[in-house]
Write a protein that holds these residues in place. Structure first.
Motif, mmCIF file in Angstrom:
data_model
loop_
_atom_site.group_PDB
_atom_site.id
_atom_site.type_symbol
_atom_site.label_atom_id
_atom_site.label_comp_id
_atom_site.label_asym_id
_atom_site.label_seq_id
_atom_site.Cartn_x
_atom_site.Cartn_y
_atom_site.Cartn_z
ATOM 1 N N MET A 94 13.082 10.952 1.498
ATOM 2 C CA MET A 94 13.138 9.355 1.620
ATOM 3 C C MET A 94 14.539 8.851 1.578
ATOM 4 N N LYS A 95 14.818 8.035 2.287
ATOM 5 C CA LYS A 95 16.040 7.006 2.231
ATOM 6 C C LYS A 95 16.172 6.482 1.026
ATOM 7 N N PRO A 96 17.587 6.089 0.374
ATOM 8 C CA PRO A 96 17.518 5.570 -0.765
ATOM 9 C C PRO A 96 16.998 4.189 -0.947
ATOM 10 N N ASP A 97 17.100 3.314 0.062
ATOM 11 C CA ASP A 97 16.598 1.902 0.058
ATOM 12 C C ASP A 97 14.901 1.882 0.266
ATOM 13 N N TRP A 98 14.453 3.116 0.555
ATOM 14 C CA TRP A 98 12.813 2.974 0.493
ATOM 15 C C TRP A 98 12.294 3.059 -0.642
ATOM 16 N N HIS A 99 11.164 2.493 -0.876
ATOM 17 C CA HIS A 99 10.149 2.569 -1.787
ATOM 18 C C HIS A 99 9.072 3.455 -2.079
ATOM 19 N N PHE A 100 8.320 4.119 -3.110
ATOM 20 C CA PHE A 100 7.341 4.868 -3.053
ATOM 21 C C PHE A 100 6.372 4.444 -4.059
ATOM 22 N N ILE A 101 4.995 4.721 -3.814
ATOM 23 C CA ILE A 101 3.924 4.515 -4.912
ATOM 24 C C ILE A 101 3.096 5.876 -4.776
ATOM 25 N N GLN A 102 2.718 6.217 -5.885
ATOM 26 C CA GLN A 102 1.925 7.338 -5.874
ATOM 27 C C GLN A 102 0.463 7.343 -5.738
ATOM 28 N N LYS A 103 -0.328 7.955 -5.049
ATOM 29 C CA LYS A 103 -1.765 7.864 -4.629
ATOM 30 C C LYS A 103 -2.409 8.706 -5.863
ATOM 31 N N PRO A 104 -3.582 8.555 -6.408
ATOM 32 C CA PRO A 104 -4.268 7.399 -6.020
ATOM 33 C C PRO A 104 -3.629 6.280 -7.110
ATOM 34 N N PHE A 105 -3.792 4.856 -6.526
ATOM 35 C CA PHE A 105 -3.367 3.924 -7.270
ATOM 36 C C PHE A 105 -4.574 2.947 -7.274
ATOM 37 N N ALA A 106 -4.611 1.917 -8.250
ATOM 38 C CA ALA A 106 -5.450 0.790 -8.455
ATOM 39 C C ALA A 106 -4.941 -0.288 -7.516
ATOM 40 N N ALA A 107 -5.775 -1.315 -7.364
ATOM 41 C CA ALA A 107 -5.581 -2.505 -6.743
ATOM 42 C C ALA A 107 -4.611 -3.467 -7.205
ATOM 43 N N LEU A 108 -4.511 -3.343 -8.749
ATOM 44 C CA LEU A 108 -3.728 -4.009 -9.558
ATOM 45 C C LEU A 108 -2.125 -3.482 -9.263
ATOM 46 N N GLU A 109 -2.118 -2.031 -9.437
ATOM 47 C CA GLU A 109 -0.961 -1.362 -9.265
ATOM 48 C C GLU A 109 -0.203 -1.661 -8.047
ATOM 49 N N ILE A 110 -0.930 -1.808 -6.846
ATOM 50 C CA ILE A 110 -0.369 -1.873 -5.553
ATOM 51 C C ILE A 110 0.034 -3.162 -5.253
ATOM 52 N N ARG A 111 -0.751 -4.273 -5.913
ATOM 53 C CA ARG A 111 -0.633 -5.591 -5.767
ATOM 54 C C ARG A 111 0.896 -5.873 -6.244
ATOM 55 N N GLU A 112 0.884 -5.412 -7.863
ATOM 56 C CA GLU A 112 2.024 -5.816 -8.533
ATOM 57 C C GLU A 112 3.578 -5.116 -7.776
ATOM 58 N N THR A 113 3.166 -4.017 -7.602
ATOM 59 C CA THR A 113 4.330 -3.143 -6.762
ATOM 60 C C THR A 113 4.855 -3.847 -5.689
ATOM 61 N N ILE A 114 4.065 -4.155 -4.480
ATOM 62 C CA ILE A 114 4.199 -4.768 -3.487
ATOM 63 C C ILE A 114 5.000 -6.145 -3.671
ATOM 64 N N VAL A 115 4.071 -6.944 -4.396
ATOM 65 C CA VAL A 115 4.777 -8.170 -4.934
ATOM 66 C C VAL A 115 5.856 -8.339 -5.155
ATOM 67 N N ASN A 116 6.513 -7.435 -6.150
ATOM 68 C CA ASN A 116 7.731 -7.211 -6.632
ATOM 69 C C ASN A 116 8.862 -6.848 -5.600
ATOM 70 N N VAL A 117 8.491 -5.879 -4.861
ATOM 71 C CA VAL A 117 9.586 -5.732 -3.779
ATOM 72 C C VAL A 117 9.644 -6.659 -2.822
ATOM 73 N N ILE A 118 8.384 -7.475 -2.506
ATOM 74 C CA ILE A 118 8.612 -8.959 -1.675
ATOM 75 C C ILE A 118 9.571 -9.925 -2.363
ATOM 76 N N THR A 119 9.375 -10.064 -3.534
ATOM 77 C CA THR A 119 10.087 -10.846 -4.456
ATOM 78 C C THR A 119 11.543 -10.682 -4.284
ATOM 79 N N GLU A 120 11.957 -9.237 -4.688
ATOM 80 C CA GLU A 120 13.109 -8.739 -4.857
ATOM 81 C C GLU A 120 13.880 -9.033 -3.393
ATOM 82 N N ASN A 121 13.183 -8.669 -2.578
ATOM 83 C CA ASN A 121 13.771 -8.836 -1.035
ATOM 84 C C ASN A 121 13.603 -10.173 -0.632
#
Length: 125
Positions: A94-121
């Motif tokens: 991965m490039k340094p500015d890319w993000h990662f999430i481990q599969k399998p993930f729960a709906a709550l986990e993907i939601r919080e992770t994506i929302v945090n990244v969107i908010t940060e950016n």
């Protein structure tokens, strides 16, 4: 104004889980692809921005998600790249500015992770 999220995974259930998990938390338009080639075609044809790419690393076809993400981010440097995989993050190139999430993930986990990244950016409306 909604953001545009391109979800790339060969499993429809994963794409649906992401859409359902983010519904109501993010004002988004979703583009979907089954593999890297389809994702690049969608990106070429999409007239507006693609704010976030969420792609599996291992997919059928001649190109994996990491290679596709590199091509897409070169053509669209403003796109936030998010890779997901059943493999450990250390096994994914991965490039340094890319993000990662481990599969399998729960709906709550993907939601919080994506929302945090969107908010940060600062993509949240």
């Amino acid at each position: 104004m909604p953001i545009t999220i391109l979800i790339v995974d060969d499993q429809e259930i994963v794409r649906k889980l992401v859409r359902v998990a983010l519904k109501g938390s993010v004002d988004a338009v979703f583009l979907e692809a089954n593999d890297a080639a389809e994702a690049l075609k969608i990106a070429r044809e999409h007239r507006g921005p693609i704010d976030l790419l969420l792609s599996d690393v291992v997919m059928p076809g001649r190109m994996n998600g990491t290679e596709m993400a590199a091509q897409l981010s070169h053509a669209r440097p403003e796109t936030i790249v998010f890779l997901m995989s059943g493999y450990a993050p250390e096994a994914v190139t991965m490039k340094p500015d890319w993000h990662f999430i481990q599969k399998p993930f729960a709906a709550l986990e993907i939601r919080e992770t994506i929302v945090n990244v969107i908010t940060e950016n600062c993509l949240a409306a």
